[in-house]
Design a protein around this motif. Structure first.
Motif, PDB file in Angstrom:
ATOM      1  N   SER A  44       0.183 -15.378  12.428  1.00 38.39           N
ATOM      2  CA  SER A  44      -1.204 -15.706  11.616  1.00 38.39           C
ATOM      3  C   SER A  44      -2.696 -15.731  12.105  1.00 38.39           C
ATOM      4  O   SER A  44      -3.648 -15.115  11.535  1.00 38.39           O
ATOM      5  N   ALA A  45      -2.519 -16.323  13.403  1.00 42.53           N
ATOM      6  CA  ALA A  45      -3.747 -16.532  14.029  1.00 42.53           C
ATOM      7  C   ALA A  45      -4.244 -15.194  14.635  1.00 42.53           C
ATOM      8  O   ALA A  45      -5.459 -15.038  14.674  1.00 42.53           O
ATOM      9  N   LYS A  46      -3.229 -14.101  14.940  1.00 40.94           N
ATOM     10  CA  LYS A  46      -3.650 -12.944  15.369  1.00 40.94           C
ATOM     11  C   LYS A  46      -4.315 -12.063  14.357  1.00 40.94           C
ATOM     12  O   LYS A  46      -5.407 -11.430  14.365  1.00 40.94           O
ATOM     13  N   ARG A  47      -3.690 -12.220  13.108  1.00 43.94           N
ATOM     14  CA  ARG A  47      -4.296 -11.466  11.705  1.00 43.94           C
ATOM     15  C   ARG A  47      -5.546 -12.206  11.417  1.00 43.94           C
ATOM     16  O   ARG A  47      -6.471 -11.466  10.931  1.00 43.94           O
ATOM     17  N   PHE A  48      -5.541 -13.524  11.445  1.00 45.87           N
ATOM     18  CA  PHE A  48      -7.114 -14.133  11.296  1.00 45.87           C
ATOM     19  C   PHE A  48      -8.012 -13.728  12.110  1.00 45.87           C
ATOM     20  O   PHE A  48      -9.223 -13.289  11.921  1.00 45.87           O
ATOM     21  N   ALA A  49      -7.566 -13.650  13.437  1.00 47.80           N
ATOM     22  CA  ALA A  49      -8.672 -13.011  14.354  1.00 47.80           C
ATOM     23  C   ALA A  49      -8.988 -11.742  14.081  1.00 47.80           C
ATOM     24  O   ALA A  49     -10.254 -11.493  14.260  1.00 47.80           O
ATOM     25  N   SER A  50      -8.383 -10.698  13.985  1.00 52.10           N
ATOM     26  CA  SER A  50      -8.400  -9.401  13.745  1.00 52.10           C
ATOM     27  C   SER A  50      -9.404  -9.427  12.423  1.00 52.10           C
ATOM     28  O   SER A  50     -10.545  -8.711  12.562  1.00 52.10           O
ATOM     29  N   ARG A  51      -9.260 -10.145  11.565  1.00 53.98           N
ATOM     30  CA  ARG A  51     -10.281  -9.887  10.370  1.00 53.98           C
ATOM     31  C   ARG A  51     -11.465 -10.543  10.635  1.00 53.98           C
ATOM     32  O   ARG A  51     -12.573  -9.986  10.220  1.00 53.98           O
ATOM     33  N   MET A  52     -11.592 -11.636  11.368  1.00 48.40           N
ATOM     34  CA  MET A  52     -12.817 -12.068  11.829  1.00 48.40           C
ATOM     35  C   MET A  52     -13.608 -11.230  12.832  1.00 48.40           C
ATOM     36  O   MET A  52     -14.874 -11.078  12.909  1.00 48.40           O
ATOM     37  N   MET A  53     -12.793  -9.969  13.493  1.00 47.50           N
ATOM     38  CA  MET A  53     -13.309  -9.292  14.509  1.00 47.50           C
ATOM     39  C   MET A  53     -13.472  -7.983  13.830  1.00 47.50           C
ATOM     40  O   MET A  53     -13.349  -6.942  14.303  1.00 47.50           O
TER      41      MET A  53
END
Length: 153
Positions: free
Chosen positions: A64-73
């Motif tokens: 989830s943290a990877k998906r969250f970071a992807s969205r932020m980036m």
């Protein structure tokens, strides 16, 4: 812990998360745990000092943290939870907690300050806070489960 201490955090979360690219925020549940709790994945920890003291932590599993970071980036693919991804989710924690301090100030509790975010990663990890009880707010942000731990006095 006074439940009134939660509303500024809820407001801050609701204001910041849409600003960084997410569409829906749903508060799923609220629970109370003791001063010690287990977690799998990441925890972003920010200390609060001033008239209110304690810690605010934001947690999610690593995928989830990877998906969250992807969205932020802006949709950049995040295959590993590397330093760039860690920095992105840590900054989200910083933004939410800074906004919460502003919300507290609006409600008459001024003079709060927060520490820089500390990111912890563990499977079967355990966190112990210096408060007797911790409130856990469960959110669904788009399709990502996030827990916000509040241990303030």
């Amino acid at each position: 812990m006074d439940v009134k201490l939660i509303n500024p955090i809820l407001s801050a979360f609701g204001e910041i998360i849409p600003q960084i690219g997410f569409q829906t925020i749903e508060k799923k549940s609220l629970s109370v745990v003791g001063s010690t709790f287990k977690y799998d994945g990441i925890l972003i920890s920010l200390s609060v000092v001033g008239p209110i003291k304690g810690v605010i932590m934001i947690g999610m599993d690593v995928d989830s943290a990877k998906r969250f970071a992807s969205r932020m980036m802006m949709g950049m693919e995040v295959l590993e939870f590397d330093q760039l991804a860690q920095s992105a989710v840590s900054e989200m924690g910083n933004m939410v907690c800074a906004n919460a301090c502003t919300q507290y100030s609006k409600s008459g509790i001024a003079g709060l300050d927060i520490s820089p975010p500390i990111l912890m990663i563990a499977q079967g990890g355990q966190a112990t806070l210096s408060v007797p009880k911790t409130i856990v707010i469960h959110f669904l942000v788009d399709d990502i489960e996030i827990k916000v731990y509040v241990g303030l006095v």
